[in-house]
Motif scaffolding. Sequence first.
Motif, PDB file in Angstrom:
ATOM      1  N   ASP A 122       0.824  -1.204   0.000  1.00  0.00           N
ATOM      2  CA  ASP A 122       0.000   0.000   0.000  1.00  0.00           C
ATOM      3  C   ASP A 122       0.861   1.258   0.000  1.00  0.00           C
ATOM      4  N   SER A 123       0.255   2.368  -0.409  1.00  0.00           N
ATOM      5  CA  SER A 123       0.884   3.680  -0.251  1.00  0.00           C
ATOM      6  C   SER A 123       0.387   4.273   1.061  1.00  0.00           C
ATOM      7  N   VAL A 124       1.328   4.631   1.932  1.00  0.00           N
ATOM      8  CA  VAL A 124       0.977   5.035   3.294  1.00  0.00           C
ATOM      9  C   VAL A 124       1.435   6.463   3.560  1.00  0.00           C
ATOM     10  N   ILE A 125       0.527   7.259   4.109  1.00  0.00           N
ATOM     11  CA  ILE A 125       0.838   8.614   4.561  1.00  0.00           C
ATOM     12  C   ILE A 125       0.751   8.627   6.080  1.00  0.00           C
ATOM     13  N   VAL A 126       1.851   8.915   6.745  1.00  0.00           N
ATOM     14  CA  VAL A 126       1.871   9.017   8.200  1.00  0.00           C
ATOM     15  C   VAL A 126       1.659  10.478   8.591  1.00  0.00           C
ATOM     16  N   VAL A 127       0.693  10.710   9.475  1.00  0.00           N
ATOM     17  CA  VAL A 127       0.434  12.045  10.013  1.00  0.00           C
ATOM     18  C   VAL A 127       0.705  11.987  11.512  1.00  0.00           C
ATOM     19  N   ASP A 128       1.647  12.796  11.987  1.00  0.00           N
ATOM     20  CA  ASP A 128       2.040  12.728  13.399  1.00  0.00           C
ATOM     21  C   ASP A 128       2.612  14.070  13.824  1.00  0.00           C
ATOM     22  N   ASN A 129       2.275  14.500  15.038  1.00  0.00           N
ATOM     23  CA  ASN A 129       2.853  15.743  15.553  1.00  0.00           C
ATOM     24  C   ASN A 129       4.054  15.474  16.466  1.00  0.00           C
ATOM     25  N   PHE A 130       4.404  14.202  16.652  1.00  0.00           N
ATOM     26  CA  PHE A 130       5.567  13.767  17.432  1.00  0.00           C
ATOM     27  C   PHE A 130       5.479  14.163  18.904  1.00  0.00           C
ATOM     28  N   ASN A 137      11.038   5.655  14.545  1.00  0.00           N
ATOM     29  CA  ASN A 137      10.190   4.472  14.353  1.00  0.00           C
ATOM     30  C   ASN A 137       9.851   4.213  12.891  1.00  0.00           C
ATOM     31  N   VAL A 138       9.935   5.250  12.058  1.00  0.00           N
ATOM     32  CA  VAL A 138       9.566   5.087  10.641  1.00  0.00           C
ATOM     33  C   VAL A 138      10.701   5.478   9.696  1.00  0.00           C
ATOM     34  N   MET A 139      11.867   5.784  10.239  1.00  0.00           N
ATOM     35  CA  MET A 139      12.981   6.237   9.394  1.00  0.00           C
ATOM     36  C   MET A 139      13.397   5.206   8.357  1.00  0.00           C
ATOM     37  N   HIS A 140      13.200   3.934   8.655  1.00  0.00           N
ATOM     38  CA  HIS A 140      13.610   2.903   7.706  1.00  0.00           C
ATOM     39  C   HIS A 140      12.765   2.906   6.440  1.00  0.00           C
ATOM     40  N   HIS A 141      11.674   3.679   6.418  1.00  0.00           N
ATOM     41  CA  HIS A 141      10.851   3.802   5.204  1.00  0.00           C
ATOM     42  C   HIS A 141      11.211   5.040   4.383  1.00  0.00           C
ATOM     43  N   PHE A 142      12.088   5.892   4.893  1.00  0.00           N
ATOM     44  CA  PHE A 142      12.481   7.085   4.136  1.00  0.00           C
ATOM     45  C   PHE A 142      13.116   6.644   2.809  1.00  0.00           C
ATOM     46  N   GLY A 143      12.719   7.278   1.754  1.00  0.00           N
ATOM     47  CA  GLY A 143      13.214   6.902   0.430  1.00  0.00           C
ATOM     48  C   GLY A 143      12.311   5.927  -0.291  1.00  0.00           C
ATOM     49  N   ASN A 144      11.378   5.313   0.418  1.00  0.00           N
ATOM     50  CA  ASN A 144      10.402   4.424  -0.220  1.00  0.00           C
ATOM     51  C   ASN A 144       9.336   5.283  -0.892  1.00  0.00           C
ATOM     52  N   PRO A 145       9.112   5.138  -2.208  1.00  0.00           N
ATOM     53  CA  PRO A 145       8.124   5.983  -2.889  1.00  0.00           C
ATOM     54  C   PRO A 145       6.695   5.761  -2.414  1.00  0.00           C
ATOM     55  N   ASN A 146       6.444   4.656  -1.696  1.00  0.00           N
ATOM     56  CA  ASN A 146       5.105   4.393  -1.170  1.00  0.00           C
ATOM     57  C   ASN A 146       4.886   4.973   0.223  1.00  0.00           C
ATOM     58  N   PHE A 147       5.870   5.722   0.721  1.00  0.00           N
ATOM     59  CA  PHE A 147       5.783   6.251   2.088  1.00  0.00           C
ATOM     60  C   PHE A 147       5.899   7.767   2.086  1.00  0.00           C
ATOM     61  N   GLU A 148       5.017   8.418   2.862  1.00  0.00           N
ATOM     62  CA  GLU A 148       5.087   9.866   3.060  1.00  0.00           C
ATOM     63  C   GLU A 148       4.906  10.166   4.548  1.00  0.00           C
ATOM     64  N   LEU A 149       5.563  11.214   5.017  1.00  0.00           N
ATOM     65  CA  LEU A 149       5.470  11.621   6.411  1.00  0.00           C
ATOM     66  C   LEU A 149       5.100  13.097   6.475  1.00  0.00           C
ATOM     67  N   ILE A 150       4.019  13.390   7.210  1.00  0.00           N
ATOM     68  CA  ILE A 150       3.563  14.770   7.372  1.00  0.00           C
ATOM     69  C   ILE A 150       3.558  15.105   8.858  1.00  0.00           C
ATOM     70  N   ARG A 151       4.273  16.170   9.227  1.00  0.00           N
ATOM     71  CA  ARG A 151       4.232  16.630  10.623  1.00  0.00           C
ATOM     72  C   ARG A 151       3.006  17.529  10.775  1.00  0.00           C
ATOM     73  N   HIS A 152       2.020  17.030  11.490  1.00  0.00           N
ATOM     74  CA  HIS A 152       0.744  17.745  11.579  1.00  0.00           C
ATOM     75  C   HIS A 152      -0.005  17.267  12.814  1.00  0.00           C
ATOM     76  N   ASP A 153      -0.683  18.185  13.476  1.00  0.00           N
ATOM     77  CA  ASP A 153      -1.525  17.861  14.622  1.00  0.00           C
ATOM     78  C   ASP A 153      -2.966  17.738  14.143  1.00  0.00           C
ATOM     79  N   VAL A 154      -3.598  16.601  14.417  1.00  0.00           N
ATOM     80  CA  VAL A 154      -4.943  16.354  13.882  1.00  0.00           C
ATOM     81  C   VAL A 154      -6.012  17.241  14.509  1.00  0.00           C
ATOM     82  N   VAL A 155      -5.662  18.018  15.520  1.00  0.00           N
ATOM     83  CA  VAL A 155      -6.647  18.976  16.023  1.00  0.00           C
ATOM     84  C   VAL A 155      -6.861  20.101  15.008  1.00  0.00           C
TER      85      VAL A 155
END
Length: 412
Positions: A122-130, A137-155
């Motif tokens: 699957d193509s996965v978008i991670v949304v996390d405010n850390f 925990n997700v650094m091993h997916h950096f560079g994978n075209p199916n992975f995206e990381l967004i720094r964002h607070d869901v509030v």
Amino acid sequence: MGSSELIFRGHGTQQESDSYTPKPPKPWESLTRLVRYLVREQRLMFLLIGIALPTIIFTMLYSSNPLSSPEDPPEPYHKIVYQGSGGKIPLGLKSRGSRIVVTGGAGFVGSHLVDRLIKRGDSVIVVDNFFTGNKENVMHHFGNPNFELIRHDVVEPLLLEVDQIYHLACPASPVHYKYNPTNVVGTLNMLGLAKRVGARFLLTSTSEVYGDPLQHPQKETYWGNVNPIGVRSCYDEGKRTAETLTMDYHRGAGVEVRIARIFNTYGPRMCIDDGRVVSNLVAQALRKEPMTVYGDGKQTRSFQFVSDLVEGLMRLMEGEHVGPFNLGNPGEFTMLELAEVVQQTIDPNAKIEFRPNTEDDPHKRKPDISRAKELLGWEPKVPLRKGLPMMVKDFRQRIFGDHNKDASSSTL
């Protein structure tokens, strides 16, 4: 001769030629000319060959592609099917290539879920405010075209085009949720996103909705015994409200939803000092500190390994049932028994220290998972004595600075 006397030969009949209109061509003449052109020098044969050759090549390539072969068994749950609008579709075929957002995806449970989804294709978008998540925990997916990381607070609202939403973003330990209770607003925003883009939404609720239960073990039909103004109510009542909002969006707006009630979960990548009982005891034993047991130690909990939980969440998302479903291990331990298991695993000489119990601490907690067994085909596989050493290994590496890359990026 003056310019006015110049005569241009042949222009005297210009007016007559302008009025000439040729006969319209006969309709069959164009077709006749086309046929003659194709027949001349065997052009028709070359045209047919030009069409047939690419068709044959494309058919051969398509049939040899293992990802397109109908005999290729879908993974990971080839025995499960997804009920779509056009009938039942094998789960592996449906989920391959899905675009999925995981809120809180850099956290303990979320990162293990991301590992499984990426592995599935699957193509996965991670949304996390850390706030409690960790980029490692997700650094091993950096560079994978199916992975995206967004720094964002869901509030805060967020608009993404996705097929599924796993909503895990919420501090789950007392240390964190008392500081930053964000259950309701984040859930409302993610439900709004699911409504706008037509995504399926999964809420990770909690066994805390049962409060200090008067029913044992707890079934999904039990309404709970919660103190609405206690120190834990921001989490307990927040999750109860999140479930209410989820069902309101389902009934009122037609949003496809799923609800999981998660019981105590442990494993690698847990926050070391988050105040939860398993991480507390493991960290204390590794640091040669007394292991703290609150009250008389007779209150009970059930503990599931994180890989079992991830399996349950994915089966719930891809299944046909809304829920809620209890996802937990029905194996029941007292707090004193848990401390003794940690002691046996890490250091037989570790001391156990009793302290006054915390306010509104539930006396008993054990899931009835018969519904999940029947409708999801799910039950936990990893017993506490097998899963705990894997967690201890991860904690030891992080506490004592042994940054083993294999450990931080391992998929359970």
